[in-house]
Motif scaffolding. Structure first.
Motif, short mmCIF file in Angstrom:
data_model
loop_
_atom_site.label_atom_id
_atom_site.label_comp_id
_atom_site.label_asym_id
_atom_site.label_seq_id
_atom_site.Cartn_x
_atom_site.Cartn_y
_atom_site.Cartn_z
N ARG A 40 0.83 -1.21 0.00
CA ARG A 40 0.00 0.00 0.00
C ARG A 40 0.86 1.26 0.00
N ARG A 41 2.01 1.22 0.72
CA ARG A 41 2.91 2.38 0.71
C ARG A 41 3.46 2.61 -0.70
N LYS A 44 0.79 3.98 -2.98
CA LYS A 44 0.56 5.40 -2.72
C LYS A 44 1.61 6.24 -3.43
N ASP A 45 2.88 5.81 -3.37
CA ASP A 45 3.96 6.53 -4.05
C ASP A 45 3.76 6.50 -5.56
N GLN A 47 0.99 6.16 -7.21
CA GLN A 47 -0.12 7.03 -7.58
C GLN A 47 0.31 8.50 -7.56
N ALA A 48 1.13 8.87 -6.58
CA ALA A 48 1.62 10.25 -6.51
C ALA A 48 2.47 10.59 -7.73
N TYR A 68 -6.35 -1.60 -8.52
CA TYR A 68 -5.28 -0.77 -9.08
C TYR A 68 -4.94 -1.22 -10.49
#
Length: 211
Positions: A40-41, A44-45, A47-48, A68
């Motif tokens: 998940r981390r 998140k990166d 996606q950023a 995803y």
């Protein structure tokens, strides 16, 4: 001494999504052998960075699932030998000489490439030739894989990216040329398309069956 950079977990996630089209964080964690929290981390990166996007799918009364998939930018991370310059060049030829000349140029290109494939593969056993064809495609920037079919004389080639995607978008006839090249390279085989990135599927697939 130059060190070899090892693939990162983020690279593994991108490759998994390229092959599978979409996946949940739980599926990614199980497939890659990484904890769900770490996945998940990384997601998140990614996606950023604009490489991954997600959609929320509600199933029953429980918590929604986050699915995803790669964004267009994420797909562009994978090997591509031809870029906007090739499209611009073809557009210029079309403007100066006409669309028919572009078509003739593309036909001549695939015919030369098909003869190169045929000369390289030779006339050995079919399993060796299809393996060598996949190696040629990989060297050209395709994420190409070989799979066995329903019988000993059938093979499936899958390609999860398109090394000429920008050209194919502007001049879709080149996709037909890809199919014709395989047929020339393997004249004793019947070649048919099973999947197509241009149709919105997550890969291009070709079934090769000995005649």
């Amino acid at each position: 001494m130059t060190s070899v950079q090892q693939p990162s977990t983020k690279d593994d996630i991108l490759q998994f999504l390229l092959k599978s089209s979409q996946a949940t964080a739980q599926k990614l964690a199980a497939s890659l052998g990484v904890s769900p929290q770490a996945i998940r981390r990384h997601l998140k990166d990614l996606q950023a960075e604009g490489l991954v996007e997600h959609q929320v799918v509600q199933s029953g009364m429980g918590r929604p699932n986050y699915i995803y998939q790669l964004s267009a930018k994420g797909r562009d991370r994978f090997p591509s030998q031809y870029d906007q310059f090739a499209v611009s060049l073809l557009d210029t030829i079309a403007e100066d000489l006409g669309a028919e000349q572009v078509g003739a140029l593309l036909r001549h290109q695939w015919q030369r490439k098909a003869q190169h494939y045929y000369a390289t593969l030779g006339n050995g056993p079919l399993p060796e030739r299809v393996q060598q064809l996949v190696a040629l495609r990989q060297a050209e920037g395709y994420m190409s894989e070989l799979h066995t079919g329903d019988d000993d004389d059938t093979y499936i080639i899958t390609e999860y990216n398109c090394a000429i995607s920008q050209v194919a978008e502007s001049y879709p006839a080149v996709c037909g040329h890809e199919l014709a090249m395989f047929a020339v390279a393997l004249p004793d085989c019947q070649v048919e398309r099973t999947h197509w990135l241009v149709r919105g599927e997550n890969l291009c697939g070709y079934k090769i069956r000995k005649k």
